[in-house]
Design an enzyme around this catalytic site. Structure first.
Site, PDB file in Angstrom:
ATOM      1  N   HIS A   1       4.284 -10.302 -13.926  1.00 32.37           N
ATOM      2  CA  HIS A   1       4.984  -9.423 -12.982  1.00 32.37           C
ATOM      3  C   HIS A   1       5.038 -10.047 -11.590  1.00 32.37           C
ATOM      4  CE1 HIS A   1       5.958  -6.113 -10.366  1.00 32.37           C
ATOM      5  NE2 HIS A   1       4.721  -5.992  -9.936  1.00 32.37           N
TER       6      HIS A   1
ATOM      7  N   HIS B   1       0.893  -8.519  -3.801  1.00 28.32           N
ATOM      8  CA  HIS B   1       1.202  -7.134  -3.433  1.00 28.32           C
ATOM      9  C   HIS B   1       0.365  -6.077  -4.147  1.00 28.32           C
ATOM     10  CE1 HIS B   1       3.963  -7.301  -6.958  1.00 28.32           C
ATOM     11  NE2 HIS B   1       3.700  -6.007  -7.033  1.00 28.32           N
ATOM     12  N   ASP B   2      -0.229  -6.374  -5.285  1.00 28.02           N
ATOM     13  CA  ASP B   2      -1.009  -5.368  -6.013  1.00 28.02           C
ATOM     14  C   ASP B   2      -2.520  -5.571  -5.946  1.00 28.02           C
ATOM     15  OD1 ASP B   2       0.916  -3.563  -6.908  1.00 28.02           O
ATOM     16  OD2 ASP B   2       1.429  -4.785  -8.644  1.00 28.02           O
TER      17      ASP B   2
ATOM     18  N   GLU C   1      -4.347  -2.484  -4.397  1.00 27.02           N
ATOM     19  CA  GLU C   1      -4.204  -1.247  -5.169  1.00 27.02           C
ATOM     20  C   GLU C   1      -4.898  -1.322  -6.530  1.00 27.02           C
ATOM     21  OE1 GLU C   1      -0.417   1.307  -6.764  1.00 27.02           O
ATOM     22  OE2 GLU C   1      -0.334   0.494  -4.734  1.00 27.02           O
ATOM     23  N   ASP C   2      -4.876  -2.492  -7.150  1.00 17.34           N
ATOM     24  CA  ASP C   2      -5.318  -2.605  -8.545  1.00 17.34           C
ATOM     25  C   ASP C   2      -6.616  -3.374  -8.765  1.00 17.34           C
ATOM     26  OD1 ASP C   2      -3.054  -1.199  -9.199  1.00 17.34           O
ATOM     27  OD2 ASP C   2      -1.902  -2.942  -9.805  1.00 17.34           O
TER      28      ASP C   2
ATOM     29  N   ASP D   1       9.179  -6.294  -5.787  1.00 16.18           N
ATOM     30  CA  ASP D   1       8.235  -5.690  -6.726  1.00 16.18           C
ATOM     31  C   ASP D   1       8.960  -4.725  -7.662  1.00 16.18           C
ATOM     32  OD1 ASP D   1       6.045  -4.286  -7.936  1.00 16.18           O
ATOM     33  OD2 ASP D   1       5.906  -2.958  -6.196  1.00 16.18           O
TER      34      ASP D   1
END
Length: 194
Positions: free
Chosen positions: A54, A80-81, A84-85, A137
């Protein structure tokens, strides 16, 4: 509508990146991919594919599609993640890639406990560079939306049309891409709301 799925490893991405970006940007992206790979580890996408796929797709959208060449924006797309992840912190991103990259990643990170629609609505206040990160994204996420369960397809489609497509207005390539994508998925709007 162009689909961006040819960069499934750094090896596949590095050559095309080197043709259009300065060597220092490619080096920064190599470092960002290694950083993201370490933090995301064995995480997988809902489709069962490695999470890194991704991140590389989003990078491919930005570079090969939209022609983005801003080093910090591209690094933020790869990262970018991670806030958050994973358990990565903004300070760790800033220490490795600088405060601008960390700020861009923070902008596109949904705060824990905050409703998704509230977070998406707040992106209208984001700087243009952070919007580019979000657009790349989401383009990666929706380009093969048909692979997801139909209920998810419908809700994600409607969410994208309501909150993400308006962000694309000031970015001509993304505006065109999302318009083509919406036309392809327009049938979803007629699905019954179960």
């Amino acid at each position: 509508m162009e689909i961006f799925t040819s960069w499934t490893s750094w090896r596949q991405a590095e050559g095309p990146l080197g043709e259009v970006l300065p060597p220092e940007t490619v080096r920064a992206l190599r470092d960002a991919v290694a950083f993201a790979r370490r933090w995301h580890g064995a995480q997988q996408r809902p489709t069962g594919r490695p999470y890194l796929d991704h991140l590389l797709e989003a990078l491919e959208v930005a570079v090969a599609g939209a022609g983005v060449d801003d080093r910090d924006v591209l690094v933020a797309i790869v990262l970018h993640d991670v806030l958050e992840d994973t358990s990565c912190t903004e300070a760790e991103i800033a220490g490795r890639f600088g405060p601008r990259v960390a700020a861009l990643v923070r902008w596109v990170t949904r705060p824990r406990g905050r409703a998704k629609v509230d977070y998406l609505a707040s992106l209208v206040k984001a700087p243009p560079q952070a919007v580019l990160v979000k657009l790349a994204d989401r383009a990666s996420n929706v380009q093969e939306l048909q692979r997801m369960p139909w209920r998810f397809q419908r809700s994600y489609y409607l969410e994208t049309v309501a909150y993400v497509m308006p962000l694309a207005g000031s970015h001509p390539w993304f505006a065109r891409w999302y318009a083509e994508w919406r036309e392809r998925w327009r049938r979803v709007e007629r699905w019954p709301a179960h």
